[in-house]
Design an enzyme around this catalytic site. Sequence first.
Site, mmCIF file in Angstrom:
data_model
loop_
_atom_site.group_PDB
_atom_site.id
_atom_site.type_symbol
_atom_site.label_atom_id
_atom_site.label_comp_id
_atom_site.label_asym_id
_atom_site.label_seq_id
_atom_site.Cartn_x
_atom_site.Cartn_y
_atom_site.Cartn_z
ATOM 1 N N ASP A 195 0.787 -1.314 -0.027
ATOM 2 C CA ASP A 195 0.041 0.035 0.167
ATOM 3 C C ASP A 195 0.935 1.211 0.009
ATOM 4 O O ASP A 195 1.971 1.410 0.558
ATOM 5 C CB ASP A 195 -0.967 -0.034 1.197
ATOM 6 N N GLU A 212 1.071 -0.572 -5.133
ATOM 7 C CA GLU A 212 0.041 0.471 -5.450
ATOM 8 C C GLU A 212 0.747 1.782 -5.631
ATOM 9 O O GLU A 212 1.281 2.321 -4.548
ATOM 10 C CB GLU A 212 -0.906 0.430 -4.093
#
Length: 691
Positions: free
Chosen positions: A350, A404
């Site tokens: 993330d 990401e």
Amino acid sequence: MVKKSKSTGDSKVLSAAPTEHPQHIGIVAHDPYLEPFEDAIRGRHDHVAWKISQLTNHGKETLSDFANGYQYYGLHRIPRGWVFREWAPNATDIYLVGDFNNWTESEQYRCKRIPNTGNWELRLPVRAMKHGDLFKMHVKWNGGQGERIPAWATRVVQDEKTKIFSAQVWAPKKAYQWKVNSFCPSKDPLLIYECHIGMAQDAEKVGTYTEFKDKVLPRIVKDGYNCMQVMAIQEHPYYGSFGYHVSSFFAPSSRFGTPEELKALIDAAHEQGIAVIMDIVHSHAVKNEVEGLGNLAGDPNQYFYPGDRHEHPAWDSLCFDYGKDDVIHFLLSNCKYWLNEFHFDGFRFDGVTSMLYYSHGLGEAFTNYGDYFNGHEDDNAICYLTMANKLIHEVNPSAVTIAEEVSGMPGLAARYEDGGYGFDYRLAMNIPDYWIKTIKEKRDEDWKPSSIFWEVKNRRADEETISYCESHDQALVGDKTIIFRLIDADMYWHFKRGDENERVRRGIALHKMIRLVTLGAINGGYLNFMGNEFGHPEWIDFPREGNGWSYKYARRQWNLVDNPDLDYHFLGDFDREMLRVIKSEPKFNLTPVQEIWHNDGDQILAFERGNLVFVFNFSPTRSYTDYGFLVKEGSYRVVLNTDAKCFGGYGFADDSVEHFTNPDPLYAKDHKGWLKLYIPARSAVVLRKCE
């Protein structure tokens, strides 16, 4: 609710040039436009090599050997009792307090500092504590003291009445017995079902690992996905953070069940051929001090950058100091822990953009290559991410890692040996942004196939991507899913079979076409967020003060797709068949995406992959008879039609007809002929060349 901010940077990635120059490092050889920045690329590569050498005693050990911190720190049951260790260099005293000593300091539970280190240790006899006991550290430092949860705690629970978190002694008499000890994910292609354990049930409550295993996993298997991406596993104090404000990095969230129940879920997935990757958060940490790492022992900078870089300006969280060996040890050990102890098959990292830049990518455009090499990059974070990828693939060579990342940093998903950072895939974050912008701003008559085709295949030639139309981000309060942008409130009143109005019919048609063109052009994998495959209505809103702590919108209404009288099942059935068609083409990822034809005036797009031909008519009003395409000569059969009645379409075309190419002397030497089709308005069809 806390909504996780994203970078506002331009998500477009410059395409790689085809020319190769072998004298250059790999990613530069693949893309000569990177030549002016080769020194910087080599510098980052050399930095990683130097750091790995330092951490592995000049190669006498491995990164995997270095990342064994979870076996040393924390609480462990040993043959003659218990041993507890914690890294707390600023502490002057540490006591364990808990159920075993009435939460009061006692000499027996006083830790000792290990000389010449920042480590503390406590050894106890077997009777000193037992499985299930709650405990914390009572930490003292010059000028202060406080109760803390150990940084390496593997089990953290919250009291239902007081809402207070505590570590828990977790040493069940019988360890979990794995049924599948070795698993290799299928990557041809990787089809990811992004999911959240807590909100995966129909009931207005927090779902459990076991409920997910019994009720949702069978749906994922039936739908044809081969990978689950599980969110919010690492323990987090606030449920509404979606798991992005992590407090205990080694503890699977107890609100969903026990560690053994999580293992049983992963084991069951592996038994049915489903890989399980974890949404791992190493980009920041929650600011909480009692539950988290914010001020573990009187030094707020123990794990985090000092000064202006200490707090994330957009996420109300703390930023790890990737320049500290002890922090790298903590994070790398965390990666290995989840792989070894829980058999996760990899990670979606993330917030990578936030890690890469001092600015966290906020407010930056990233319009040319110079923007990636202008001195505002955090080389420590780049080094950490590269080492994390090397470690993960050292521990499990078949593991999956996904970044990401929105800025388009070159080399992110390229091999370390080529000067890259070693991720297997990067998320194609430009695609959902494109669909949102198109649906919001363009009339249906202005949708251009050339623009659509460019966007769904816009990527670097030497990096694989995970394409997607929408993820959890587009489903949060303040945003809208694709189905809601297309249909909005009419979903509540006209989504019953036979009662559809024109807006609903349009939405159903475009929902299928958007997914098909995105999936058809992938070069690595495809991702769907739980429920979006069947057009789940409404948004995601976790319990919070503003909604009266309601679970109404933090769940998935599976009853909708299960109801044959509603239109949701049309979308779910189409999604299942779409994946089946893609998987039916051998080595789909290796087949090139070759454009056959596009005409923006007609709003027609056609491309082929292997023996599959994809044809789209985005026109809302114009159907075409005998529309011709030049393809490999032979016969073709329809294998998927968005307009089929079984998928909620009109069924205008006869899909039982076998289509034969018409010869053309001009193209005979190329063994090509004209394939002529009837293409209804706002529909798409996939044909397979017959053997």
